[in-house]
Design an enzyme around this catalytic site. Structure first.
Site, mmCIF file in Angstrom:
data_model
loop_
_atom_site.group_PDB
_atom_site.id
_atom_site.type_symbol
_atom_site.label_atom_id
_atom_site.label_comp_id
_atom_site.label_asym_id
_atom_site.label_seq_id
_atom_site.Cartn_x
_atom_site.Cartn_y
_atom_site.Cartn_z
ATOM 1 N N LYS A 39 43.583 45.785 22.871
ATOM 2 C CA LYS A 39 43.779 45.480 24.267
ATOM 3 C C LYS A 39 42.189 45.654 24.943
ATOM 4 O O LYS A 39 41.548 46.548 24.579
ATOM 5 C CB LYS A 39 44.693 46.274 25.159
ATOM 6 C CG LYS A 39 44.757 46.229 26.395
ATOM 7 C CD LYS A 39 45.585 47.252 27.332
ATOM 8 C CE LYS A 39 45.879 47.209 28.463
ATOM 9 N NZ LYS A 39 46.644 48.032 29.375
ATOM 10 N N HIS A 45 41.570 46.057 31.717
ATOM 11 C CA HIS A 45 41.970 47.366 31.281
ATOM 12 C C HIS A 45 41.492 48.365 32.614
ATOM 13 O O HIS A 45 40.622 49.198 32.719
ATOM 14 C CB HIS A 45 40.974 47.978 30.329
ATOM 15 C CG HIS A 45 41.710 48.856 29.154
ATOM 16 N ND1 HIS A 45 42.897 48.876 29.132
ATOM 17 C CD2 HIS A 45 41.319 49.085 28.207
ATOM 18 C CE1 HIS A 45 43.302 49.428 28.149
ATOM 19 N NE2 HIS A 45 42.425 49.909 27.451
ATOM 20 N N ARG A 79 39.389 46.441 37.887
ATOM 21 C CA ARG A 79 39.479 45.984 39.189
ATOM 22 C C ARG A 79 38.551 46.794 39.971
ATOM 23 O O ARG A 79 38.078 46.569 41.032
ATOM 24 C CB ARG A 79 40.725 46.275 40.035
ATOM 25 C CG ARG A 79 41.522 47.556 40.012
ATOM 26 C CD ARG A 79 42.734 47.619 40.247
ATOM 27 N NE ARG A 79 43.535 48.947 40.215
ATOM 28 C CZ ARG A 79 43.896 49.322 39.266
ATOM 29 N NH1 ARG A 79 43.992 48.575 37.924
ATOM 30 N NH2 ARG A 79 44.337 50.574 39.087
ATOM 31 N N ASP A 116 47.804 41.445 30.206
ATOM 32 C CA ASP A 116 48.396 42.546 30.878
ATOM 33 C C ASP A 116 47.135 42.720 32.266
ATOM 34 O O ASP A 116 45.997 43.256 31.690
ATOM 35 C CB ASP A 116 48.229 43.924 30.172
ATOM 36 C CG ASP A 116 48.618 45.173 30.837
ATOM 37 O OD1 ASP A 116 49.245 44.892 31.958
ATOM 38 O OD2 ASP A 116 48.569 46.073 30.411
ATOM 39 N N GLY A 152 47.489 43.149 36.455
ATOM 40 C CA GLY A 152 47.557 42.781 37.729
ATOM 41 C C GLY A 152 48.884 42.201 38.043
ATOM 42 O O GLY A 152 49.385 41.549 38.977
ATOM 43 N N GLY A 160 53.312 46.625 33.414
ATOM 44 C CA GLY A 160 53.209 48.082 33.511
ATOM 45 C C GLY A 160 53.302 48.767 34.946
ATOM 46 O O GLY A 160 53.994 49.685 35.470
#
Length: 156
Positions: free
Chosen positions: A16, A40, A43, A71, A73, A94
């Protein structure tokens, strides 16, 4: 990779946090079963590439060689749709379930996930898609604007 396969009983190995074509190619080279395109929580990194932009380039480069997940946002059905249209095979959500969990526990998780599925179902129906296999990149392509922003100049 051989060690992982041996100690895990042959379970898949994914990495990831992939944001570049170079890193994605390296994952394929070393034998990863899949990659997760994600910043990860990046941001906080000013000027970093958007994961959705990275996804498109990575899928073009290695999408036929490894399983690509996304994965980053995801807040609604449109985000899931865009990632699938750009070539992701799986989309993590998530943030949504964490919000539900924090407010109402298990019931909150169920609520936000059911809401996401309902939103996705509506999006698919309005868009004329019967299943996710029909989602292709051209579903989200936009075309160059054929008009000027201001049609006339001021005469002042």
């Amino acid at each position: 990779m051989e060690t992982w396969k041996r100690i895990s009983g042959g379970k898949p190995f994914c990495i990831k946090g992939i944001q570049s074509v170079e890193d994605a190619k390296k994952c394929v080279e070393i034998g990863c079963d899949g990659i997760v395109v994600s910043n990860h929580a990046g941001r906080q990194v000013d000027g970093a590439i958007a994961s959705l932009d990275a996804l498109e380039k990575i899928v073009d480069a290695v999408g036929d060689k490894t399983y690509i997940m996304y994965d980053s946002g995801v807040r609604g059905a449109a985000d899931v749709f865009k990632a699938l249209a750009l070539g992701a095979k799986f989309v993590f959500v998530g943030r949504l379930w964490i919000w539900g969990l924090s407010i109402m526990g298990e019931a909150g998780v169920r609520h936000v996930m059911k809401s996401l599925l309902a939103d996705f179902d509506i999006l698919m129906n309005v868009g004329g898609f019967q299943n996710i296999g029909q989602i292709q990149k051209d579903a989200i392509e936009s075309y160059p604007k054929g008009y000027a922003m201001i049609a006339e100049r001021s005469k002042l």
